[in-house]
Write an enzyme that holds these catalytic residues in place. Structure first.
Site, PDB file in Angstrom:
ATOM      1  N   CYS A 152      -0.493   4.078   2.217  1.00 57.13           N
ATOM      2  CA  CYS A 152      -0.262   3.856   3.648  1.00 57.13           C
ATOM      3  C   CYS A 152       1.184   4.115   4.038  1.00 57.13           C
ATOM      4  CB  CYS A 152      -0.608   2.412   4.026  1.00 57.13           C
ATOM      5  SG  CYS A 152      -2.204   1.832   3.455  1.00 57.13           S
ATOM      6  N   ASP A 153       2.123   3.589   3.273  1.00 60.26           N
ATOM      7  CA  ASP A 153       3.518   3.554   3.706  1.00 60.26           C
ATOM      8  C   ASP A 153       4.467   4.429   2.902  1.00 60.26           C
ATOM      9  OD1 ASP A 153       2.813   1.682   5.655  1.00 60.26           O
ATOM     10  OD2 ASP A 153       3.024   0.014   4.257  1.00 60.26           O
ATOM     11  N   CYS A 187       0.837  -1.192   0.000  1.00 60.86           N
ATOM     12  CA  CYS A 187       0.000   0.000   0.000  1.00 60.86           C
ATOM     13  C   CYS A 187       0.873   1.243   0.000  1.00 60.86           C
ATOM     14  CB  CYS A 187      -0.933   0.003   1.215  1.00 60.86           C
ATOM     15  SG  CYS A 187      -1.910   1.513   1.366  1.00 60.86           S
TER      16      CYS A 187
END
Length: 300
Positions: A132-133, A129
């Site tokens: 997300c990261d 992701c």
């Protein structure tokens, strides 16, 4: 006992709950994650008619709208379903729920590369992701594996955060939409590696330090120095909990009719977990609307 149990709080599940509850049905939505499904992992939604906004924002709007007509949300990972004929029993780790109808909208999960070092470094340099990261890799070097829409979308997103993006493509062409390919070409910190596929991950001091790729034709190995790896090589349906019900095909996708009903009466499915040609937010909401409205009509 409720009228409808929805398993999965992505666009398909939330839409089914919205349509059914708005028509007067009692609805429970079960999910083991944040409401919105993969919308929460999408930086920008650009192809949902009338809406141009960030994925998490659209997810929250759908969730709020769904609950506004009386649907209830419960956190829980479904383990299996038992068909009782006139109703179904849905089991999570520590609870059971009874409903006259069930709508499965569990979606898909990211496919693993299956190479040495991947599981060991998952969440520690290997991420599925970018939204997300991605910020963890600011001004660093990353590799994106894949040549489809998801891989190119994430490469574009990461290029605005990281120092350099290496895109690993096993074919000699990209499978992404031309619109995305054109946007990618505008990025001067993106380097393409065609006819290459991941072979293993190099680890130094318990951190990702390189991705070893092989030539798709000759097998020759090349190591790309990198701080992070983002694989986007495909998706697999989350349907293991219903395989004993004989409603999935050989690829694990659930098969449904024009009303989104499976071969088991009263058991419905929609969204990415079903067998279909196009998996998008707009097609997921379509499935949910069809099922939710049809289920509501059966209750009258």
């Amino acid at each position: 006992m409720v009228d409808l149990i929805v398993i999965g709080a992505g666009p398909a599940g939330l839409t089914a709950a919205l349509y059914a509850s708005r028509a007067g049905a009692s609805v429970i939505v079960l999910d083991g994650g944040a409401p919105g499904g993969k919308l929460n992992l999408t930086a920008e939604i650009e192809n949902y008619p009338g809406v141009v906004q960030k994925g998490p924002e659209l997810a929250y709007s759908m969730y709020e709208q769904c609950l506004s007509f009386g649907a209830k949300y419960e956190y829980g990972e479904v383990t299996h379903i038992v068909d009782k004929g006139d109703h179904k029993v849905v089991y999570t780790g520590d609870k059971e729920f009874e409903g006259k109808f069930v709508f499965i909208a569990t979606g898909t999960k990211e496919r693993r590369m299956g190479i040495p070092g991947e599981e060991e470094m998952s969440g520690r340099g290997v991420s599925y992701c970018a939204v997300c990261d991605g910020p963890f890799f600011k001004n660093k070097i990353v590799c994106v594996v894949g040549g489809g829409n998801s891989a190119i979308e994430e490469s574009i997103y990461l290029s605005d955060i990281v120092k350099e993006v290496h895109v690993i493509v096993r074919r000699d062409v990209l499978r992404a939409d031309q619109y995305l390919i054109d946007k990618l070409k505008e990025k001067d910190n993106v380097k393409m590696h065609y006819l290459r596929k991941p072979a293993s991950i190099e680890i130094t001091d318990n951190k990702v330090s390189g991705l070893v790729v092989s030539d798709s034709n000759t097998g020759e190995l090349l190591t790309i120095s990198t701080d992070g790896i983002f694989p986007f090589i495909g998706l697999d349906p989350i349907s293991g909990f219903v395989k004993d019900l004989d409603i999935v095909n050989e690829r694990g996708y659930i098969e449904v009719d024009e009303n989104q009903e499976t071969k088991i009466k009263g058991l419905f499915a929609g969204g990415d977990v079903t067998e279909k040609n196009l998996r998008q937010v707009v097609t997921a909401t379509n499935d949910g609307a069809i099922a939710g409205q049809y289920i509501a009509s059966l209750l009258k």
